[in-house]
Scaffold this active site. Sequence first.
Site, PDB file in Angstrom:
ATOM      1  N   SER A 155     -79.078 -20.799-129.539  1.00 38.72           N
ATOM      2  CA  SER A 155     -78.800 -20.153-130.824  1.00 38.72           C
ATOM      3  C   SER A 155     -77.996 -21.110-131.710  1.00 38.72           C
ATOM      4  O   SER A 155     -78.459 -22.224-131.959  1.00 38.72           O
ATOM      5  CB  SER A 155     -78.098 -18.816-130.596  1.00 38.72           C
TER       6      SER A 155
ATOM      7  N   ASP B  16     -87.944 -12.810-130.776  1.00 39.98           N
ATOM      8  CA  ASP B  16     -86.548 -13.024-131.169  1.00 39.98           C
ATOM      9  C   ASP B  16     -86.276 -12.332-132.507  1.00 39.98           C
ATOM     10  O   ASP B  16     -86.863 -12.671-133.521  1.00 39.98           O
ATOM     11  CB  ASP B  16     -86.275 -14.526-131.283  1.00 39.98           C
TER      12      ASP B  16
ATOM     13  N   HIS C  26     -84.098 -12.747-127.985  1.00 45.88           N
ATOM     14  CA  HIS C  26     -83.084 -13.783-128.204  1.00 45.88           C
ATOM     15  C   HIS C  26     -82.287 -13.938-126.907  1.00 45.88           C
ATOM     16  O   HIS C  26     -81.154 -13.462-126.777  1.00 45.88           O
ATOM     17  CB  HIS C  26     -82.186 -13.391-129.383  1.00 45.88           C
TER      18      HIS C  26
END
Length: 173
Positions: free
Chosen positions: A67, A121, A152
Amino acid sequence: PHAPMRAVTINGGFVMRAWYDIVSPDFAPGREEVEGVRESARQIEVLIAQENARGIPDARIILAGFSQGGVIALHTGLRHPQRLAGILALSCYLPMTETLAAEASAANRDVPIFMAHGQNDAVIPYDMGKRTAKLLKAEKYLVQWHSYAAEHTVCLEELQDIETWVHQVLASA
């Protein structure tokens, strides 16, 4: 390493671990919090220098992140002045693409890059990761793109692919 604590605009200014502020959920180019990205890159450079001082050469270091951590790994790794072993960028995108050509390091033009993203995601859209991989491939970076039926997160298949890639990268470093 952990991201520092900072206020994140899209989360109502809530102070949380973040490598940079996110001011807009649309991730539009040029809307990144540039100073936060650059500040975090400087922090990663300090960590690399500490590893160098301990006897670990840059060529044995893989910058890795998920991320926002993946964003910082990509940003820093492509600009790092010494050849790294690799860049592992999960569920992320490349920030500040408009400055890459001027700031990219020749030392890492052929660095192996492992990019992976969950197709479902909802935090960082899959297409952002895929566009980053396509952009880097068009610039002749050595990107391995992997997609998974995941959100995610990191899934087991992804971990297995990462393990294989890390072994390959470090074997040739």
